[in-house]
Design an enzyme around this catalytic site. Structure first.
Site, PDB file in Angstrom:
ATOM      1  N   SER A 154      34.472   3.835 -14.250  1.00 31.01           N
ATOM      2  CA  SER A 154      34.296   2.718 -15.901  1.00 31.01           C
ATOM      3  C   SER A 154      34.883   3.465 -16.697  1.00 31.01           C
ATOM      4  O   SER A 154      33.881   3.826 -17.384  1.00 31.01           O
ATOM      5  CB  SER A 154      33.875   2.065 -15.429  1.00 31.01           C
ATOM      6  OG  SER A 154      33.321   0.581 -16.746  1.00 31.01           O
ATOM      7  N   ASP A 161      44.194  -2.780 -13.445  1.00 31.52           N
ATOM      8  CA  ASP A 161      44.624  -4.026 -13.901  1.00 31.52           C
ATOM      9  C   ASP A 161      45.726  -4.619 -12.831  1.00 31.52           C
ATOM     10  O   ASP A 161      46.678  -5.362 -13.095  1.00 31.52           O
ATOM     11  CB  ASP A 161      44.232  -4.200 -14.793  1.00 31.52           C
ATOM     12  CG  ASP A 161      43.598  -4.103 -16.052  1.00 31.52           C
ATOM     13  OD1 ASP A 161      42.317  -3.908 -14.891  1.00 31.52           O
ATOM     14  OD2 ASP A 161      43.143  -3.027 -17.005  1.00 31.52           O
ATOM     15  N   ARG A 168      29.904 -11.584 -13.554  1.00 25.76           N
ATOM     16  CA  ARG A 168      30.432 -10.040 -13.827  1.00 25.76           C
ATOM     17  C   ARG A 168      29.190  -9.109 -13.577  1.00 25.76           C
ATOM     18  O   ARG A 168      28.629  -9.322 -14.983  1.00 25.76           O
ATOM     19  CB  ARG A 168      31.382  -9.937 -14.849  1.00 25.76           C
ATOM     20  CG  ARG A 168      32.668 -10.871 -14.433  1.00 25.76           C
ATOM     21  CD  ARG A 168      33.303 -10.418 -15.575  1.00 25.76           C
ATOM     22  NE  ARG A 168      34.503  -8.985 -14.786  1.00 25.76           N
ATOM     23  CZ  ARG A 168      35.371  -8.586 -16.084  1.00 25.76           C
ATOM     24  NH1 ARG A 168      35.927  -9.231 -16.397  1.00 25.76           N
ATOM     25  NH2 ARG A 168      35.452  -7.072 -15.105  1.00 25.76           N
ATOM     26  N   GLY A 176      35.294  -8.938 -20.542  1.00 23.51           N
ATOM     27  CA  GLY A 176      34.197  -7.781 -19.611  1.00 23.51           C
ATOM     28  C   GLY A 176      34.706  -6.530 -21.257  1.00 23.51           C
ATOM     29  O   GLY A 176      32.751  -6.008 -21.786  1.00 23.51           O
TER      30      GLY A 176
HETATM   31  C1  S3P Z   1      38.584  -1.739 -19.693  1.00 20.69           C
HETATM   32  C2  S3P Z   1      38.303  -0.548 -18.590  1.00 20.69           C
HETATM   33  C3  S3P Z   1      39.085  -1.425 -16.654  1.00 20.69           C
HETATM   34  C4  S3P Z   1      39.574  -2.602 -16.818  1.00 20.69           C
HETATM   35  C5  S3P Z   1      39.820  -3.643 -18.148  1.00 20.69           C
HETATM   36  C6  S3P Z   1      39.928  -2.756 -19.353  1.00 20.69           C
HETATM   37  C7  S3P Z   1      38.660  -1.209 -20.472  1.00 20.69           C
HETATM   38  O1  S3P Z   1      37.823  -1.982 -16.420  1.00 20.69           O
HETATM   39  O2  S3P Z   1      40.212  -2.805 -15.301  1.00 20.69           O
HETATM   40  O3  S3P Z   1      40.468  -4.698 -17.606  1.00 20.69           O
HETATM   41  O4  S3P Z   1      39.273  -1.820 -21.736  1.00 20.69           O
HETATM   42  O5  S3P Z   1      37.999  -0.563 -20.949  1.00 20.69           O
HETATM   43  P1  S3P Z   1      36.446  -0.987 -15.994  1.00 20.69           P
HETATM   44  O6  S3P Z   1      35.944  -0.039 -16.646  1.00 20.69           O
HETATM   45  O7  S3P Z   1      35.651  -1.761 -15.162  1.00 20.69           O
HETATM   46  O8  S3P Z   1      36.988  -0.362 -14.906  1.00 20.69           O
END
Ligand code: S3P
Length: 432
Positions: A166, A318, A121, A93
């Site tokens: 986020s 997480d 997602r 993601g």
């Molecule tokens: C992350 C942000 C978080 C986290 C993901 C890594 C990042 O997600 O859950 O494992 O590296 O910016 P969200 O931005 O959806 O909160």
């Protein structure tokens, strides 16, 4: 691959868990936009971060590995080249959302897709604000699901309220904002991890931060970024599994070395402390602008249940699955709310945790945005489904260490997404 984990006597020793996933992703994505060569020491070599390396190579960036150091030959903010095929974002993601911010401002066409989990997602949280910046993006379900296509365009700055706090959305908009006309301002109700703004400031980007009632980051049109040398510390999200093991397995004492303790990331360790766990930060120091510490954790038989609310989530987003595991061994109830974001992670982590806890004999109530876990429970053991989600596989392996009959984990090899050496490291600190 199935893994079976049984009760052990204690957890002892020292461990340097693999490097931080979030900083490793950024150490390739952001430096590929610099003018010149950046060096990254202790880059995390795991499923997700290797996806990032592959994708940026396909976008024309030379990335070399030399004796444990990664060299990224940055080509400037608009220096990427059109990929000749669909970009495969695997399970990641972070790679997907940050790269959408990169591609929105390039002068070419690109398409990205991902695995079964990633294609489910939600991407609208990034594609919508990018469209508001004038990006030309399309995808399944009105641009909310992969595969997604991007035709680069001239962007303009916006003011965006990051309701879900986020970090991936914030980072995508900051990256796009550097290639946009005017200012891009992102506000958050609760501060999410700040590695992107910190690293970009370090690279000389015109970024300002203000912390009042809301957290606000502003970026202006950027001409160039300086290359940097980065040393990535150990990942607190990986260290969390071993810290949890030391807290719940009798007679344990473990030192987790060189762990990132940035306040936007160490919420899990602070919650453990609030629960009454014996945990201390030793030798606190700085590594390329990030605070790190050796974390000493000891068996803590008197931990108490705790409340986790919406404001707590960003700094431990997480770590909720492993916190739930610890909560089964605490005195009294643990109530987790405001965590609906967990439903759209690599798996629906609320459902996965509740179902798997029940499978091993734990009483737990599912809430729409969290769960309630009864404490001081005997873990009978049984079969759990990781749903091919690395954090679910690792969290339930730790629960196996205090189970009566052992815990068998389906598709446990998915740990490689963030922690390929997880089971070997676990063996190395177990005293049978
Ligand atoms: C992350 C942000 C978080 C986290 C993901 C890594 C990042 O997600 O859950 O494992 O590296 O910016 P969200 O931005 O959806 O909160």
């Amino acid at each position: 691959m199935e893994k079976e984990i049984h009760k052990v006597k204690k957890i002892v020793g020292k461990l340097r868990v693999p490097s931080d996933k979030s900083i490793s992703h950024r150490s390739v994505i952001l430096t590929s936009m610099a003018n010149g060569v950046s060096r990254v020491k202790n880059f995390l070599k795991a499923g997700d971060t290797l996806t990032t390396v592959n994708v940026y190579r396909k976008l024309g960036i030379k990335i070399e590995e030399n004796g444990g150091v990664i060299k990224v030959h940055g080509k400037g903010l608009k220096g990427f080249t059109e990929p000749d095929d669909i970009l495969d974002m695997g399970n990641s993601g972070t790679t997907t959302r940050l790269t959408l911010g990169v591609l929105a401002g390039q002068e070419f066409f690109s398409v990205m897709t991902g695995d079964d989990s990633l294609r489910k997602r939600p991407m609208k949280r990034v594609t919508q604000p990018l469209k508001d910046m004038n990006a030309n993006i399309d995808g399944r379900n009105e641009g909310s699901l992969l595969p997604i296509s991007v035709r680069g365009s001239k962007l303009k700055g916006v003011l965006f309220f990051n309701e879900k706090a986020s970090a991936q959305v914030k980072s995508a908009l900051l990256i796009a904002g550097m290639n946009a006309e005017g200012k891009t301002i992102i506000e958050e109700p609760f501060k999410s991890r700040d590695h992107t703004e910190k690293m970009l400031q370090f690279m000389g980007a015109p970024i300002t931060v203000s912390e009042g009632e809301v957290y606000r980051v502003t970026v202006k049109t950027t001409e160039r970024l300086n290359p940097i040398d980065v040393e990535v510390p150990a990942d607190p999200s990986s260290a969390a599994f071993f810290a949890a093991a030391a807290v719940i397995v009798p007679n344990s004492s473990l030192v987790l070395e060189e762990v990132l303790v940035n306040p936007t990331r160490d919420g899990f360790f602070r919650k453990l402390k609030e629960m009454g766990a014996e945990i201390s930060y030793e030798n606190v120091r700085e590594k390329t602008g990030e605070p790190v510490a050796d974390i000493h954790v000891r068996y803590s038989p008197d931990i108490r249940g705790v409340r986790i609310g919406r404001e707590d989530i960003p700094s431990m987003v997480d770590e909720i699955p492993i916190l739930a595991v610890v909560a089964t061994q605490a005195e009294g109830e643990t109530i987790i709310t405001g965590a609906s974001e967990l439903r759209v992670k690599e798996s629906d982590r609320i459902k996965a945790v509740v179902e798997n806890l029940r499978n091993v004999g734990v009483e737990v109530e599912e809430l729409e945005d969290g769960m309630v876990i009864k404490g001081k429970q005997k873990i009978k053991g049984g079969y759990v489904n990781s749903y091919k989600d690395h954090r679910i596989a690792m969290a339930f392996s730790i629960l196996g260490l205090v189970s009566e009959e052992g815990v068998k984990i389906k598709d446990a090899d998915c740990a490689y997404i963030s922690y390929p050496e997880f089971f070997e490291h676990l063996q190395s600190v177990i005293e049978k």
